[in-house]
Design an enzyme around this catalytic site. Structure first.
Site, PDB file in Angstrom:
ATOM      1  N   HIS A   1       0.849  -1.195   0.000  1.00 56.75           N
ATOM      2  CA  HIS A   1       0.000   0.000   0.000  1.00 56.75           C
ATOM      3  C   HIS A   1       0.883   1.244   0.000  1.00 56.75           C
ATOM      4  CE1 HIS A   1      -3.188  -2.542   2.387  1.00 56.75           C
ATOM      5  NE2 HIS A   1      -3.142  -2.874   1.102  1.00 56.75           N
TER       6      HIS A   1
HETATM    7  C1  FAD Z   1      -0.087  -7.520  -3.877  1.00 55.58           C
HETATM    8  C2  FAD Z   1      -1.037  -6.411  -3.531  1.00 55.58           C
HETATM    9  C3  FAD Z   1      -2.125  -6.688  -2.710  1.00 55.58           C
HETATM   10  C4  FAD Z   1      -3.015  -5.667  -2.363  1.00 55.58           C
HETATM   11  N1  FAD Z   1      -4.149  -5.970  -1.652  1.00 55.58           N
HETATM   12  C5  FAD Z   1      -5.099  -5.029  -1.487  1.00 55.58           C
HETATM   13  C6  FAD Z   1      -6.364  -5.347  -0.920  1.00 55.58           C
HETATM   14  O1  FAD Z   1      -6.642  -6.509  -0.581  1.00 55.58           O
HETATM   15  N2  FAD Z   1      -7.267  -4.346  -0.763  1.00 55.58           N
HETATM   16  C7  FAD Z   1      -7.006  -3.044  -1.131  1.00 55.58           C
HETATM   17  O2  FAD Z   1      -7.846  -2.188  -0.926  1.00 55.58           O
HETATM   18  N3  FAD Z   1      -5.824  -2.719  -1.700  1.00 55.58           N
HETATM   19  C8  FAD Z   1      -4.886  -3.679  -1.908  1.00 55.58           C
HETATM   20  N4  FAD Z   1      -3.713  -3.360  -2.533  1.00 55.58           N
HETATM   21  C9  FAD Z   1      -3.471  -1.946  -2.914  1.00 55.58           C
HETATM   22  C10 FAD Z   1      -4.280  -1.524  -4.133  1.00 55.58           C
HETATM   23  O3  FAD Z   1      -4.267  -2.540  -5.104  1.00 55.58           O
HETATM   24  C11 FAD Z   1      -3.688  -0.220  -4.674  1.00 55.58           C
HETATM   25  O4  FAD Z   1      -3.759   0.760  -3.651  1.00 55.58           O
HETATM   26  C12 FAD Z   1      -4.441   0.291  -5.894  1.00 55.58           C
HETATM   27  O5  FAD Z   1      -4.413  -0.653  -6.941  1.00 55.58           O
HETATM   28  C13 FAD Z   1      -3.825   1.603  -6.379  1.00 55.58           C
HETATM   29  O6  FAD Z   1      -4.537   2.034  -7.507  1.00 55.58           O
HETATM   30  P1  FAD Z   1      -3.923   3.104  -8.518  1.00 55.58           P
HETATM   31  O7  FAD Z   1      -4.935   3.368  -9.537  1.00 55.58           O
HETATM   32  O8  FAD Z   1      -3.378   4.212  -7.724  1.00 55.58           O
HETATM   33  O9  FAD Z   1      -2.625   2.434  -9.182  1.00 55.58           O
HETATM   34  P2  FAD Z   1      -2.184   1.003  -9.676  1.00 55.58           P
HETATM   35  O10 FAD Z   1      -3.137  -0.055  -9.282  1.00 55.58           O
HETATM   36  O11 FAD Z   1      -0.770   0.880  -9.248  1.00 55.58           O
HETATM   37  O12 FAD Z   1      -2.242   1.115 -11.265  1.00 55.58           O
HETATM   38  C14 FAD Z   1      -1.397   1.962 -11.994  1.00 55.58           C
HETATM   39  C15 FAD Z   1      -1.270   1.424 -13.411  1.00 55.58           C
HETATM   40  O13 FAD Z   1      -0.592   2.402 -14.193  1.00 55.58           O
HETATM   41  C16 FAD Z   1       0.316   1.760 -15.057  1.00 55.58           C
HETATM   42  N5  FAD Z   1       1.411   2.681 -15.383  1.00 55.58           N
HETATM   43  C17 FAD Z   1       2.401   3.104 -14.561  1.00 55.58           C
HETATM   44  N6  FAD Z   1       3.216   3.944 -15.201  1.00 55.58           N
HETATM   45  C18 FAD Z   1       2.750   4.071 -16.452  1.00 55.58           C
HETATM   46  C19 FAD Z   1       3.178   4.817 -17.588  1.00 55.58           C
HETATM   47  N7  FAD Z   1       4.264   5.590 -17.519  1.00 55.58           N
HETATM   48  N8  FAD Z   1       2.471   4.695 -18.739  1.00 55.58           N
HETATM   49  C20 FAD Z   1       1.366   3.895 -18.805  1.00 55.58           C
HETATM   50  N9  FAD Z   1       0.918   3.179 -17.741  1.00 55.58           N
HETATM   51  C21 FAD Z   1       1.593   3.268 -16.585  1.00 55.58           C
HETATM   52  C22 FAD Z   1       0.809   0.580 -14.254  1.00 55.58           C
HETATM   53  O14 FAD Z   1       1.356  -0.428 -15.100  1.00 55.58           O
HETATM   54  C23 FAD Z   1      -0.449   0.147 -13.519  1.00 55.58           C
HETATM   55  O15 FAD Z   1      -1.149  -0.832 -14.232  1.00 55.58           O
HETATM   56  C24 FAD Z   1      -2.792  -4.348  -2.854  1.00 55.58           C
HETATM   57  C25 FAD Z   1      -1.699  -4.075  -3.675  1.00 55.58           C
HETATM   58  C26 FAD Z   1      -0.823  -5.090  -4.017  1.00 55.58           C
HETATM   59  C27 FAD Z   1       0.353  -4.763  -4.901  1.00 55.58           C
END
Ligand code: FAD
Lengths: 136, 475
Positions: free
Chosen positions: B412
């Site tokens: 997280h």
């Molecule tokens: C193993 C694991 C278990 C977790 N378990 C939980 C849970 O049970 N419950 C919960 O609430 N949260 C959980 N989390 C946390 C939650 O998944 C994240 O907080 C959430 O996914 C964040 O969302 P986001 O949209 O900020 O970014 P992300 O989910 O990180 O998505 C960002 C995306 O942007 C893409 N990207 C990055 N840079 C670029 C670029 N330059 N150009 C194009 N694309 C790009 C990446 O490839 C990625 O696919 C977990 C996380 C992990 C890693």
């Protein structure tokens, strides 16, 4: 895939992998010595480690490759490289690295953890198919 | 170089980006969603397998922060982002956390009351609920321990469609929910394409340039009227820094530090068919959370560590061992910096004395819980220390040494582009609009002003929904 740095040509990366392979294989054997029978799954686990290092961010992967080569070089005065040392000398050299400061100790911990993880992951795949969370 | 034109360019397809893309496309906007990672089915590889790590994790799952105590962290890198690899545990935050953000950061419309309709919407659309039937053996142990100690505990709801009896079902990740919705509403999804730089001119962003991977790959350019950055808490600030923006960019990384321990019981506690244990101890939240982790053979072997005597014998009865965790609401702070010539960032995090203290307290609570649940042996999380076999010895967990002797990790990460009304302290306004820009937004985990102390995906999605409503009402 081959270990970093990615800027190298495919041939150079293959050469780095070939250079690291015997050391990593011996590290795998040593960290799973408790549970290992013969050579079972050592080559596959070694390839997992090589793939993991290749997949690291370059600034970390280059460091891993460099430290592995340094580790091997540090075995020379004892008659190394690492994989040619007898078991007690290998244990001593690993212990020595664990006690070193900062990234050197982290390097030893990395192989201890990832070596065990990779070997067991390969075993699990071989025994049961790949056991993930059940999906339809 | 191939050039694409769209009204709204969304960068990153995790919970933030996929939500924005779906809602804006459904509102009739012409949307392109660009994702660096591949476009894969949710079941393209078994969860937590080597194959999944290769396919869907950034750098195969091996990332680490720099600092006195390293923190290893995981990021998703595929269509759907980390929602494709996470445990799908869902939480509403503590109302006081939201009230504190409103008070301390001057964030408008930040309260449980204001966010409630968005939480309710997510809960309905992503099938947030408890499992249909019984608990896994590991979850039952958490319940047993918590009951013996009179601690509050609960089954955590999940983004999950359970099927019939048993734990089977389908995670309601972004590739199963918001991404198909975006596509159905006309959004284009460009996978395997990493954006490398935003094209900035004065107060406007005119688009972005990047590179598509694969045989048909090459340089790509996007021209857009609006750009929404949703690349996650590490990559979003990296991209802004690469594009020349520095102010409050990547200076305030927060995370939930976590330590795992393996515990051995006299009876089987580990049934992999149940997946991740869904019970958590509520007693010490939001500062400290206790729960169970994925416990396959490789994970158990990993957490048994080097110092256990006779790992072979232990592994022969691996179903008697479970992996459990303590996660704390991190008080430390980190930075994200671009490195010359490399496309990955340097991430620093200072795990502060308070974090270590909370982790130590949490480990003692976890130890008490597990002994009360019948554990016989806890493997010490401190390198070189022997297993703990009596509750009386749990005190040794209170003084965790800084440095490499403890394995701290996190899944997280947040707060690297915090929202707030004061441009001198925040990167965006209350709704994710970048300070100093007319048409650039951030909509992902980076926005949260501090660690929420609960699983964050639901909260991120609720805030993003609120922000999209504001974007649409502003025209
Ligand atoms: C193993 C694991 C278990 C977790 N378990 C939980 C849970 O049970 N419950 C919960 O609430 N949260 C959980 N989390 C946390 C939650 O998944 C994240 O907080 C959430 O996914 C964040 O969302 P986001 O949209 O900020 O970014 P992300 O989910 O990180 O998505 C960002 C995306 O942007 C893409 N990207 C990055 N840079 C670029 C670029 N330059 N150009 C194009 N694309 C790009 C990446 O490839 C990625 O696919 C977990 C996380 C992990 C890693």
């Amino acid at each position: 895939m081959h270990p970093v740095p990615p800027a190298l040509s495919a041939a150079a990366r293959a050469a780095v992998a070939a250079r690291l392979r015997p050391t990593l294989a011996q590290l795998v054997r040593d960290v799973v010595a408790d549970e290992l029978d013969g050579e079972v799954h050592v080559p596959a686990a070694t390839e997992v480690l090589l793939r993991r290092i290749a997949g690291m961010a370059p600034h970390l992967g280059v460091g891993m490759v460099g430290l592995t080569l340094l580790f091997d070089a540090s075995c020379r005065p004892m008659g190394g490289p690492y994989h040619r040392l007898p078991a007690d000398a290998r244990a001593r050299v690993l212990d020595r690295w664990r006690a070193l400061p900062g990234p050197l100790a982290s390097w030893a911990v990395f192989y201890e953890k990832m070596g065990v993880f990779a070997w067991w992951a390969v075993c699990e795949e071989a025994q049961h198919g790949d056991h993930g969370e059940v999906r339809p | 170089m191939t050039t694409h034109r769209c009204e709204v360019l969304v960068i990153g397809s995790g919970p933030g980006g996929a939500t924005v893309a779906a809602l804006l496309a459904e509102a009739g906007r012409d949307v392109t969603l660009v994702e660096e990672g591949p476009d894969l089915r949710i079941d393209s590889a078994p969860s937590y397998s080597l194959a999944e790590m290769d396919q869907k994790y950034r750098n195969g799952g091996l990332n680490t922060t720099f600092g006195r105590t390293q923190v290893t962290y995981l990021e998703g890198r595929c269509v759907g982002g980390a929602s494709e690899i996470n445990a799908a545990l869902y939480h509403r935050p503590h109302p006081e956390t939201l009230a504190g953000w409103a008070r301390d950061h001057g964030i408008e419309q930040m309260s449980m009351e204001a966010l409630l309709p968005y939480f309710q919407d997510i809960e309905q659309q992503l099938h947030v609920h408890r499992r249909a039937e019984g608990l896994s053996p590991a979850s039952r142990r958490i319940v047993q321990g918590a009951q013996a100690l009179s601690w509050r505990h609960t089954e955590i709801e999940r983004f999950w469609r359970y099927q019939g009896e048993g734990p089977r079902g389908r995670r309601q990740s972004m590739s199963e929910t918001m991404v198909p919705r975006a596509r159905a509403a006309g959004a284009r999804v460009h996978a395997d394409t990493r954006i490398q730089r935003l094209l900035l001119r004065g107060r406007r962003v005119e688009g972005a340039v990047g590179r598509k991977a694969g045989p048909d790959g090459g340089r790509v350019r996007y021209q857009a009227d609006r750009v929404v950055l949703a690349a996650g808490a590490v990559q979003s600030p990296l991209l802004l820094r690469r594009s020349g923006l520095r102010r409050n960019v990547g200076d305030n990384l927060r995370l939930h530090p976590m330590i795992r321990i393996a515990a051995r019981f006299d009876q089987p506690v580990n049934d992999p068919s149940f997946g991740v244990p869904v019970q958590q101890v509520e007693e010490f939240k939001p500062e400290i959370t206790l729960g169970g982790s994925h416990s396959s053979q490789p994970h158990i072997a990993l957490w048994l560590g080097r110092q256990v005597p006779d790992r072979r014998a232990l592994m022969e009865r691996w179903d008697h061992i479970g992996v459990f965790y303590v996660a704390v609401q991190g008080q430390g702070r980190g930075t994200i910096r671009a490195l010359p010539l490399l496309d990955q960032p340097l991430v620093r995090y200072d795990l502060g004395a308070r974090d270590l203290e909370l982790l130590g307290t949490g480990l003692q609570h976890l130890g008490r819980l597990l002994f009360a649940a019948g554990a016989r042996q806890l493997m010490s999380p401190v390198e070189g220390r022997p297993p703990i076999e009596r509750p009386a010895d749990l005190g040794q967990l209170s003084d965790l040494p800084p440095g490499g002797a403890i394995a701290v990790s996190t899944i997280h990460l947040f707060s690297s582009l915090p929202m707030g009304q004061d441009p001198s302290k925040s990167a965006t306004d209350s709704y994710g609009k970048a300070h100093g820009f007319d048409n650039l937004w951030v909509q992902d985990a980076s926005l949260l002003p501090s660690s929420p102390g609960v699983n964050p995906q639901g909260l991120i999605m609720a805030i993003v929904r609120r922000n999209v409503a504001k974007m649409l009402s502003d025209g």
